[in-house]
Each structure stands twice: as C-alpha cells, then as structure tokens.
Scaffold this active site. Sequence first.
Site, PDB file in Angstrom:
ATOM      1  N   ASP A 174      -2.137   5.453   6.232  1.00 55.65           N
ATOM      2  CA  ASP A 174      -1.773   4.512   7.276  1.00 55.65           C
ATOM      3  C   ASP A 174      -0.263   4.294   7.167  1.00 55.65           C
ATOM      4  O   ASP A 174       0.311   4.484   6.105  1.00 55.65           O
ATOM      5  CB  ASP A 174      -2.543   3.208   7.008  1.00 55.65           C
ATOM      6  CG  ASP A 174      -2.029   2.070   7.833  1.00 55.65           C
ATOM      7  OD1 ASP A 174      -1.993   2.225   9.066  1.00 55.65           O
ATOM      8  OD2 ASP A 174      -1.659   1.030   7.262  1.00 55.65           O
ATOM      9  N   ASP A 191      -4.556  -0.350   4.655  1.00 54.04           N
ATOM     10  CA  ASP A 191      -4.520  -1.763   4.267  1.00 54.04           C
ATOM     11  C   ASP A 191      -5.126  -2.708   5.294  1.00 54.04           C
ATOM     12  O   ASP A 191      -5.397  -3.847   4.984  1.00 54.04           O
ATOM     13  CB  ASP A 191      -3.084  -2.199   3.971  1.00 54.04           C
ATOM     14  CG  ASP A 191      -2.241  -2.234   5.231  1.00 54.04           C
ATOM     15  OD1 ASP A 191      -2.558  -1.490   6.179  1.00 54.04           O
ATOM     16  OD2 ASP A 191      -1.262  -2.992   5.277  1.00 54.04           O
ATOM     17  N   ASP A 226      -8.259   0.038   9.213  1.00 53.24           N
ATOM     18  CA  ASP A 226      -8.439   1.161   8.290  1.00 53.24           C
ATOM     19  C   ASP A 226      -9.793   1.111   7.592  1.00 53.24           C
ATOM     20  O   ASP A 226     -10.215   2.099   6.992  1.00 53.24           O
ATOM     21  CB  ASP A 226      -7.357   1.148   7.195  1.00 53.24           C
ATOM     22  CG  ASP A 226      -5.961   1.248   7.763  1.00 53.24           C
ATOM     23  OD1 ASP A 226      -5.759   2.108   8.642  1.00 53.24           O
ATOM     24  OD2 ASP A 226      -5.082   0.478   7.340  1.00 53.24           O
TER      25      ASP A 226
END
Length: 698
Positions: free
Chosen positions: A395, A584, A588
């Site tokens: 990410d 995080d 996700d």
Amino acid sequence: MKNNNKHSSHRHHNHGDMDHLKHNNSKTEQQRDHKHHDHHAGHEHGGHGGHEHHHHGNFKELFLKSLPLGIIIMLLSPMYGFELPLQFTFPYSDIVVAILSTILIIYGGRPFYKGAVDEFKQKEPGMMALVSLGISVSYLYSVYAVITSYVTSEQVMDFFFEFASLLLIMLLGHWIEMKTIGEAGDAQAELAKLVPKDAHVVLEDDSIETRPVADLKVGDLIRVQAGENVPADGTIERGESRLNEALLTGESKAVKKGPGDEVIGGSTNGEGVLYIKVLETGDKSFISQVQTLISQAQSQPSRAENIAQKVAGWLFYIAVIVALIAFVTWMVIEDVPTAVIFTITTLVIACPHALGLAIPLVTARSTSLGASRGLLVKDREALEIAQDADVMILDKTGTLTTGEFKVLDVKLLNNKYKKEEIIALLAGIEGGSSHPIAQSIISFAEQQDIRPTSFDSIDVISGAGVEGKAGGHRYQLISQKAYGRNLDIDIPKGATLSVLVENDDAIGAVALGDELKPTSKELIKALKKNNIEPIMATGDNEKAAQGAAEDLEIEYRSNQSPQDKYELVKTLKDEGKKVIMVGDGVNDAPSLALADVGIAVGAGTQVALDSADVILTQSDPGDIESFIELAQKTTRKMKQNLFWGAGYNFIAIPLAAGILAPIGITLSPAVGAILMSVSTVIVAINAILLSLDPKNNG
Ligand code: AMP
C-alpha cells in the site's frame, strides 16, 4: 504493464469504489451465507493460520501438573530396560507406576488424542497422530507387561519411561509454542466500531429523532455533527465539511465535500454540520462489503507450509507400515511374542522426542528475535511461507509514505525575499486558515524556528486559498489553478502547489504532499535482490501514485478500492504465486487476510492489524527486510532441526523393526536411549543459535 486506470479521472474516487462494490452485491450476499459456518469452523482452527491445535488445552497448566507425575514415573522405571542413575524400585513399584501412568495419560494425553482426531478428520495425520500413537502403544504395552509379570512371573520389559518422557516433552514443546503465538484479533468487530450506534434522523417537521443505525432506511435524511462519524453511506444534501476517509480509503488528506458528494459510513466528519440522504444501509453499505470480503478471505484455506507437520505425517505412516511388516515377518520366521516386541519397539522409537522440542524452540527463538526488532509474528506459518514469496503488494499511503500531508519544498520566485522571509509570510497568512495545508505550513515554520509574519487582516477565499494584508502589502496564498498562470518550476510528482502572490506578483510557492519513508527505497532494492516482485497498490489518484512509483521504480496500480486490491491478490495467487501484502488501512484489510502473508504496519488501523499475520510495530518499511531475513533463517533452522531430530527416527525405525537382526545387529536399548537424548540436545542448541544480522539502518 502499468496501471489500467491511467486515463480515468475520478474526482472523488470513492464514488467509483462504491459502484464497484455495488455490482457485486448478489454475489457477495450468497457468499456471506456460505461463509457463516465456514467462519465458525475457521475459528475452531485458529483463524487463517491453518490447523492449529492450541485450543485443545492450556499446555502450561497441563505441563506443570503433569511434571511431578512424570518425574516419579521416570525415576521408578528403567529407560529401555536400562537403569539410569537416581532410579530405584521397590516391591510393587511397577504397580504404582502403572497407576500413575494411567492418571497421566488421561490428564496429559487428552489434547493429543483430540488433536489426532482432528487430523484424521482432515485425513492428514501429523504430529498429534504420531504422539498419540507413541503414548498409546508405550502405555498399553507397559500395562500389559506389568500384568504379565504378575500372572506368569516372567519379566517383560516395559516402556513407562519412554511414555512419560515423551508426554512431558510434547507438553513442554506445545507450551513453548503456545506462548509464541499471538491472539488472532477480531477484524469484523473492529470494523463495526467505526460506525456509530445511533443516527440523528431529520423528520418532516425538522425535528431530530435519534434512532439506532439498524433502523435507518434508504432515503432517510440524517444530520451529522462536526467530529462525529458518519453512520451510513449517503449523499450530502446540505452543508460542507472536510471528511477524513483515511481509515477507509487510505487517502492522505481530509477530503472536502459538499452537496451532491457521496460519503461513506464510518468516515469522520470534520468541522461542518452535514445533512445526508441515506443511500445504502446494512449489508449493502461499504463497511459491510469490506466485512464480507474479509470473512471471504478468512474462509480460504491457507497455504500452510508447516514442514514439521509434514515430516511428522511421514513418520506416522512409516512407523505404522514398518511395524506391520515387522509383525508379519517376525511372526512367520519366529513367533508371536518376538513379533510383538519388534512391533512395539518400532512404534515407540518412531516418536520423535527431538521433534517435539526442535520446532517449538526454533519458533520461540524466532518470534522473540522478531519482537526485539519490532516484528510481531502472529502466525508462525507466515515465516515458512514468506521465505520464498514471489510478489509483495505494498500500500502507498502510511506504508511506503508517511501518510502525513507535509511541506516538501518552498520555492523562491524572485530575489527580493530570502527563503526565511517567504516561510514567515506563508506561516503568517495561514494563521487565518483552518485548511489542513495551513497546519502543515505552520508546523514547518515552527520546526525551523521561523516566526510567522504578523498580518493585519486575513480572509479565506473559498476553494482557492487565503488572502491578507501585512506591512502595507496585499498577499494571497492560492492554488495554482486560482493563480491561473504557468510557473516554470520543478515540484515533486503528485505534490500540491500553492502560490504566494504579493500585489499580483508570484514571489514564492510551496509544494505539499505525502513523503516517502526513509527506508522505502532500500526495501524495494532488497526485495528485487531477493527476487520478490514489488507492486504498489493505492487508493490514491493516478498523479499521486505515479509520483511515488517513479521515485521507487516500481510497478503500481492507482484508484484501488478494497475490492480491487482483493482481486489483485486473488489473481496473483491464482497464477500460483506466493503473495505478501503490506498495508495499514481498512481498505487493505481484505487483501491482508487473503494474501499468503499479511503484514500490517503498526501505526495502522486496528482492522488491518487484526487481519494480518505479522505486525511491524515500528511502522518502518526497513523492518520488512528484517522479516524476510528472519523468515529465511527460521526456515533453514527448522529444516536443519527436522534433519537432526527426525533423521534419527527414520534410521532407528527399520533397526527397531529388526531389519538387521538376521546379521546380528539390533538397536540396543542403551544406544537408542543415548542417540535419542543426543539428538534432542543437538536440536535444542541449534535452535537457540538462530540469530539475525545486526540492523544497519536506524
Ligand atoms: P480546497 O478545495 O479548499 O481543498 O482548496 C483547493 C486548493 O486551493 C488546494 O489544493 C490548495 O492548492 C489551495 N488552498 C486552499 N486553501 C489553502 C490554504 N489555506 N493554504 C494554501 N493553499 C490553499
């Protein structure tokens, strides 16, 4: 191949996400039903960590209570008929031993039998089956031996020592292992917490009624006060505010929204009061869709490696087969009593005392090493899977970048002012603004001990910036769009530029954006060196994504909804690749749960932490490198220990079965006992020698 959304221009990309999720309604609803009992079953087996057996008992208590019993049994019974120092017997002591052993097998053996039943149900006998076999055979035969010695007064060798030592070592091993495994968190419950329990519904006569969120209906008008979380997905009817959707989308700054814009339940309202028309409720809401994805991911069988389990399985089959062959053969060439002795010895020898400790000690050492580096390994199988991963999806916001909106650069556009003066002017004029940019600029000046210029008056220019008067001049700090002319300056890709104008002349500019974490670049290099392909997947727009990706020199996907990230992981897994996901945000969480290994950044949301197998407590991408190293070294140690621990058993089984007896070689009990102890000590020391390279960055 780069991102396929390159030309899409979602202004509010959440809108796109919502649509995307909506199209999948019928599918996900079906899957949710299907999921419900899966989830239940999954729970029994310790979440997505594979077939854990730790729910069968508190091994600490079992071990500590079994210990005195086991020690007494071991003192009173010779090892393989071979008397050790401190051992003693007295008349009828064998009866005492038999009684104590009966208590021990019922109390301490239970979890192993339960575990074995589970393994057989899954048609995968492993460690539990092997241990159950070992303790059953040694116990039953020993009881038979005691009875025989009284009935026939013929002395038959018993295996009470082996029985007690095996059970104690296995209980100890499981206790050590149990201690190293973290609790699986409840991502679903954490997700639910984001949505407030009550909503303030605006009635026809403009009065407000507070209702449980569950009673909201599509079309209801609700009021959301400043600072409250939005209770449902909807469209803004009246009011303007900045909404923090970072929890949901990973987007770095609070997004400004007004009438007509869509908002997501669970996001946090900023400074304004919003009137929102409810668009989706219950199962169809964004949060519910994410919940569904997570449970879908958790119900997927995990690609658990667990080589120890596999080796135990082989030992189980080999022991049973060799024992059968030995029985039949010895019955034919000798007699039944001889056949029984060889069979029993084979089955008892097959039980790997060394393995019972070898693997738990490696795991314990590895997880404590990891913890000292800020790596919390919740699922130990993650270590085995990660050591030869193919792809790592990362990410962007909060993972590779700091996730904060920061001043990246201040430019001078003429030579009348020094940089400090420009910064002082910037900080001064921002004193009158509540825009997120303002706070970043003010703290930037503070960090450099620059005192803001004092302004006589400041006004906000809605949607464009701020203007004010100071020292007889008129200043504006406005977006590049509002400034209207092209500035020929270099700014970091993906950054937002605001221009400082003095009486119509541009005198300075400030670039703001999300900054790469210091160790991100190094991580990407290390991954490539390890043949792990890095891919950045972000919910951010194309421009912000491209900037970071070019800096890092990695492939990327932008405008990714939770569903998109989930699909990306799924596609790669379907191609047979081993996928690690690092993230995080709530967005996700589904892909963290689905990936072969999910790594959550510690500063992230609880939902992400709960969905992951590994947590980086220091939120430093450099720690991912340490994790890969830890995974590789741990797996190497496990393999070494399996070789030394089970290797002995593999060789000893055929010897115990009497394969070399015709030429006069049998496994003498004394030699067997010594080899067994030596191999246990070797693997224990080997496990403790596991270490990591000293950390070179920070
Ligand atoms: P907004 O729609 O309020 O987010 O503002 C749009 C653009 O105007 C921002 O991206 C900035 O470039 C600029 N802007 C707005 N307010 C400020 C401010 N207080 N300081 C600097 N630039 C601003």
